[in-house]
Design an enzyme around this catalytic site. Structure first.
Site, PDB file in Angstrom:
ATOM      1  N   PRO A   2      52.168  10.986  42.695  1.00 38.60           N
ATOM      2  CA  PRO A   2      53.722  10.763  42.275  1.00 38.60           C
ATOM      3  C   PRO A   2      53.917  10.462  40.790  1.00 38.60           C
ATOM      4  CG  PRO A   2      52.808   8.786  43.691  1.00 38.60           C
ATOM      5  CD  PRO A   2      51.649   9.667  43.420  1.00 38.60           C
ATOM      6  N   GLU A   3      54.805  11.166  40.408  1.00 33.58           N
ATOM      7  CA  GLU A   3      55.343  10.886  39.007  1.00 33.58           C
ATOM      8  C   GLU A   3      56.757  10.341  39.043  1.00 33.58           C
ATOM      9  OE1 GLU A   3      54.525  14.278  36.291  1.00 33.58           O
ATOM     10  OE2 GLU A   3      52.419  14.851  37.528  1.00 33.58           O
ATOM     11  N   LYS A  59      56.439   5.040  36.430  1.00 28.95           N
ATOM     12  CA  LYS A  59      56.019   5.235  37.669  1.00 28.95           C
ATOM     13  C   LYS A  59      55.984   3.978  38.720  1.00 28.95           C
ATOM     14  CE  LYS A  59      53.364   8.560  35.744  1.00 28.95           C
ATOM     15  NZ  LYS A  59      51.745   9.128  35.610  1.00 28.95           N
ATOM     16  N   ARG A 112      42.935   6.943  48.539  1.00 27.93           N
ATOM     17  CA  ARG A 112      41.880   6.718  47.581  1.00 27.93           C
ATOM     18  C   ARG A 112      41.979   5.067  46.991  1.00 27.93           C
ATOM     19  NH1 ARG A 112      42.338  12.226  44.183  1.00 27.93           N
ATOM     20  NH2 ARG A 112      43.289  13.100  45.930  1.00 27.93           N
ATOM     21  N   ARG A 155      52.466  11.863  14.903  1.00 24.45           N
ATOM     22  CA  ARG A 155      51.419  11.585  15.946  1.00 24.45           C
ATOM     23  C   ARG A 155      50.278  12.681  15.950  1.00 24.45           C
ATOM     24  NH1 ARG A 155      52.522   7.227  19.619  1.00 24.45           N
ATOM     25  NH2 ARG A 155      50.773   7.810  20.696  1.00 24.45           N
ATOM     26  N   ARG A 264      41.439  16.213  31.972  1.00 26.35           N
ATOM     27  CA  ARG A 264      42.462  16.660  32.982  1.00 26.35           C
ATOM     28  C   ARG A 264      42.568  17.754  33.096  1.00 26.35           C
ATOM     29  NH1 ARG A 264      40.788  12.824  34.767  1.00 26.35           N
ATOM     30  NH2 ARG A 264      41.705  10.660  34.499  1.00 26.35           N
TER      31      ARG A 264
END
Length: 274
Positions: A2-3, A59, A112, A155, A264
DNA sequence: CAATCGTCCTGCGGGC
DNA sequence: TGCCCGCAGGACGATT
């Protein structure tokens, strides 16, 4: 996984299904998900309290009770909140069950087991570092394209992990970061400070667009995500690159590639995204 | 200092 | 065919 769009969908469902209800009983099936306080005190401080207000920040789900406490829930990868119209139902991997006065119930299940729940006095929510350090809400009015430009300035690193950095912007995860970059035609490994204004504007607009769209479709079920009634989201089929390694790009037909960035999985079109 | 890596956990997919 | 290894991921803590 879920985002923001998935958590927002759950937030709206909670408002519809459990807002205003009084908790009659809390059943703990697995106390490991409770970060604070002790399980005994957790139960004591929730039982007989009303779910007064439901909020989302990044979130995180925040349930304000009619006491001085708030319940903070982070679903992480596989956490689910499922509503049952009657008592006694239970899912596999159930960790907590909230039973309300009207005999309906809310299950917190987590395959999990990375999901976390806290009960804290409302004034002490900032003691959760990830909540205190959260960046701006990407759909908030104060998150303007000018603010986005300022945030990106100077950044280092790569744009994709930066979009996923919760202290940079709140609520973006592995799926929507990749999709926004695809729509903006930006390679996920680009240096954030070298994006030109036109690219930043494109990324900003597409990021907000895809989050709004995904919310309107009740999210994407790329992992175990389901809504409060156990239904999958409908946005998955609208994803352009996520999980589509080897398939052709919907825009240009080139083969979608998968690379690893900061550990990722990252999918992108090597022709459209530069 | 900031970016990257290992960690938690369990189902499932790839490979032999 | 069936088994097993390793991968997947959000965010924290450790490391470089």
């Amino acid at each position: 996984m879920p985002e923001l769009p998935e958590v927002e969908t759950i937030k709206k469902d909670l408002e519809e299904k459990v807002k205003g209800k009084r908790v009659k009983r809390v059943k703990i099936k697995n106390e490991k998900c409770i970060k604070a306080p002790s399980p005994v005190e957790f139960v004591k401080r929730i039982e007989n309290k009303i779910f007064r207000e439901i909020q989302r920040r990044g979130k995180f789900l925040i349930v304000k009770l009619d006491s001085l406490d708030a319940l903070i829930i982070h679903l992480k990868l596989t956490g689910q909140l499922i509503y049952f119209p009657k008592e006694g139902e239970e899912l596999n991997y159930t960790r907590l069950i909230f039973i309300f006065d009207d005999h309906t119930q809310l299950n917190f299940a987590d395959l999990r087991g990375f999901g976390n729940i806290w009960l804290l006095p409302e004034g002490r929510l900032s003691t959760i570092p990830a909540l205190a350090d959260l960046g701006p809400e990407p759909l908030g009015d104060e998150f303007t394209v000018e603010k986005f430009k300022k945030l990106l300035k100077g950044r280092k690193g790569k744009i994709k992990p930066l979009l996923m950095d919760q202290s940079f912007i709140a609520g973006i995860g592995n799926v929507y970061s990749q999709e926004a970059l695809f729509l903006a035609g930006i390679h996920p490994e680009r240096n954030p400070s070298k994006l030109v204004d036109e690219e930043i504007e494109k990324l900003y607009n597409n990021l907000r667009k895809i989050l709004r769209e995904a919310i309107s479709y009740r999210g994407s079920s790329v992992d175990t995500y389901v809504d409060l009634e156990g239904r999958k989201g409908n946005y998955e089929q609208h994803l352009n690159v996520y999980g589509r390694k080897g398939q052709s790009c919907p825009r240009c037909g080139a083969i979608i590639r998968r690379i690893t960035i900061s550990g990722r999985g990252t999918y992108f079109c090597p022709r459209c995204q530069r």
